[in-house]
Design a protein around this motif. Structure first.
Motif, short mmCIF file in Angstrom:
data_model
loop_
_atom_site.label_atom_id
_atom_site.label_comp_id
_atom_site.label_asym_id
_atom_site.label_seq_id
_atom_site.Cartn_x
_atom_site.Cartn_y
_atom_site.Cartn_z
N LEU A 120 0.83 -1.20 0.00
CA LEU A 120 0.00 0.00 0.00
C LEU A 120 0.86 1.25 0.00
O LEU A 120 0.61 2.20 -0.75
N ILE A 121 1.91 1.26 0.81
CA ILE A 121 2.81 2.41 0.88
C ILE A 121 3.52 2.62 -0.45
O ILE A 121 3.63 3.74 -0.95
N LEU A 122 4.02 1.53 -1.04
CA LEU A 122 4.72 1.63 -2.31
C LEU A 122 3.80 2.13 -3.42
O LEU A 122 4.16 3.02 -4.20
N ALA A 123 2.60 1.54 -3.48
CA ALA A 123 1.67 1.91 -4.55
C ALA A 123 1.20 3.36 -4.42
O ALA A 123 1.12 4.10 -5.40
N LEU A 124 0.89 3.76 -3.19
CA LEU A 124 0.44 5.14 -2.98
C LEU A 124 1.57 6.13 -3.23
O LEU A 124 1.34 7.22 -3.76
N SER A 125 2.80 5.75 -2.87
CA SER A 125 3.95 6.60 -3.14
C SER A 125 4.15 6.78 -4.65
O SER A 125 4.41 7.89 -5.13
N ALA A 271 5.38 4.68 -11.95
CA ALA A 271 4.74 3.47 -12.49
C ALA A 271 5.37 2.22 -11.90
O ALA A 271 4.68 1.25 -11.56
N PHE A 272 6.68 2.23 -11.75
CA PHE A 272 7.38 1.07 -11.17
C PHE A 272 6.94 0.82 -9.74
O PHE A 272 6.68 -0.32 -9.34
N LEU A 273 6.81 1.89 -8.95
CA LEU A 273 6.38 1.74 -7.56
C LEU A 273 4.94 1.25 -7.47
O LEU A 273 4.61 0.42 -6.61
N VAL A 274 4.07 1.75 -8.34
CA VAL A 274 2.68 1.32 -8.33
C VAL A 274 2.57 -0.17 -8.63
O VAL A 274 1.91 -0.93 -7.91
N LEU A 275 3.21 -0.60 -9.70
CA LEU A 275 3.13 -2.01 -10.10
C LEU A 275 3.78 -2.92 -9.06
O LEU A 275 3.29 -4.02 -8.79
N THR A 276 4.88 -2.47 -8.46
CA THR A 276 5.54 -3.26 -7.42
C THR A 276 4.64 -3.37 -6.19
O THR A 276 4.50 -4.45 -5.60
N GLY A 277 4.02 -2.26 -5.82
CA GLY A 277 3.13 -2.27 -4.66
C GLY A 277 1.93 -3.16 -4.86
O GLY A 277 1.53 -3.90 -3.95
N VAL A 278 1.34 -3.12 -6.06
CA VAL A 278 0.20 -3.98 -6.37
C VAL A 278 0.60 -5.45 -6.30
O VAL A 278 -0.12 -6.29 -5.77
#
Length: 301
Positions: A120-125, A271-278
């Protein structure tokens, strides 16, 4: 399935902005779900023939879904697409998973696991980086406006819709939940359309605006809503909420393709952080562990 559903919601920002140039927010919301209802009712009768239907007090739950996820959320959403800065409105919507996660733990007793918090933190970031293009100071310089309350209402309504939807799915199929929620919400939106719009305004509405409404009706509403409900039923509201962060990502991609905007390193990082977080937040567990999921029936249940 959840990735496709939430990614398509990014297109609603563009379609909503187009449609509200000709029609008021409540009217756009009404026609969006009026056309969606025309598709969902026969679809439900065909694919969920003989399925469970609301009775007695269950109508109150369906009405609550229609009020929160269809009527109030979409009025607030279309006001935001018309009036709020993209930076602020997108960031507010992207914060949905935080509230859904907390509500799921509070009302549904869903356990919040460490990987979900990390995801959640990674995706929101990542979503924040994409939306602000790395310039977080713009949020401070913009300050707070009255439309912020509208956006806050949208976030709260969608969180309630997601959590109560999980409860409804214990009794009804995803298609039935969606159909009744959209149907009741459309009825609630009718007074807004009557008050806001005249016959002359409807005649003068451009084909582009009607096309945007039809797109939101078929793709964003019917197809994506059914997939989102099914996703909640399979992996839970908390995990499913993480995929909402794909919405701003898809909005950026559409802006690059349709509006010819530049795709920078900041966008790539976000985009990388969103996909990693998901990916991290939606994992069931280690490879060797088995998890129990609700089977997906051919009729959508």
């Amino acid at each position: 399935m959840l990735a496709c559903a939430t990614s398509s919601w990014g297109s609603a920002f563009i379609a909503g902005n187009i449609a509200t140039q000709d029609l008021d927010p409540g009217t756009v919301a009404f026609f969006r779900f009026f056309f969606a209802t025309l598709l969902l009712v026969p679809l439900m009768l065909w694919l969920d023939k003989g399925g469970r239907r609301p009775k007695g007090k269950e109508w109150l739950m369906m009405g609550f879904l229609g009020l929160t996820g269809i009527a109030l959320y979409n009025i607030a959403f279309f006001i935001a697409t018309r009036d709020a800065p993209v930076v602020k409105s997108s960031l507010f919507i992207a914060s949905n998973p935080i509230l859904i996660l907390l509500m799921s733990a509070l009302f549904l007793n869903e356990k919040i696991k460490g990987r979900q918090v990390i995801g959640l933190i990674l995706a929101l970031s990542g979503a924040s980086i994409i939306i602000t293009e790395g310039q977080f100071s713009t949020l401070i310089s913009d300050g707070f406006h009255q439309v912020d309350l509208v956006l806050l209402i949208a976030v709260i309504c969608w969180a309630l819709y997601s959590v109560v939807g999980k409860v409804a799915l214990q009794t009804f199929s995803s298609l039935t939940c969606t159909t009744y929620a959209v149907g009741t919400g459309t009825i609630m939106l009718l007074p807004f359309a009557i008050v806001e719009t005249s016959y002359t305004e409807l005649q003068n509405t451009s084909l582009l605006s009607w096309g945007a409404i039809i797109h939101m009706s078929i793709i964003v509403s019917v197809i994506s809503f059914v997939m989102y409900y099914q996703g909640i039923k399979m992996i839970g509201a908390a995990k499913a909420s993480i995929f909402i962060n794909l919405m701003p990502l898809s909005a950026v991609i559409l802006a690059v393709v349709i509006l010819d905007e530049a795709f920078t390193f900041v966008h790539f990082l976000g985009a990388f952080l969103v996909l990693t977080g998901v990916t991290i937040g939606s994992r069931s567990g280690s490879i060797g562990n088995k998890t129990t999921k609700t089977p997906v029936m051919a009729d959508g249940r």
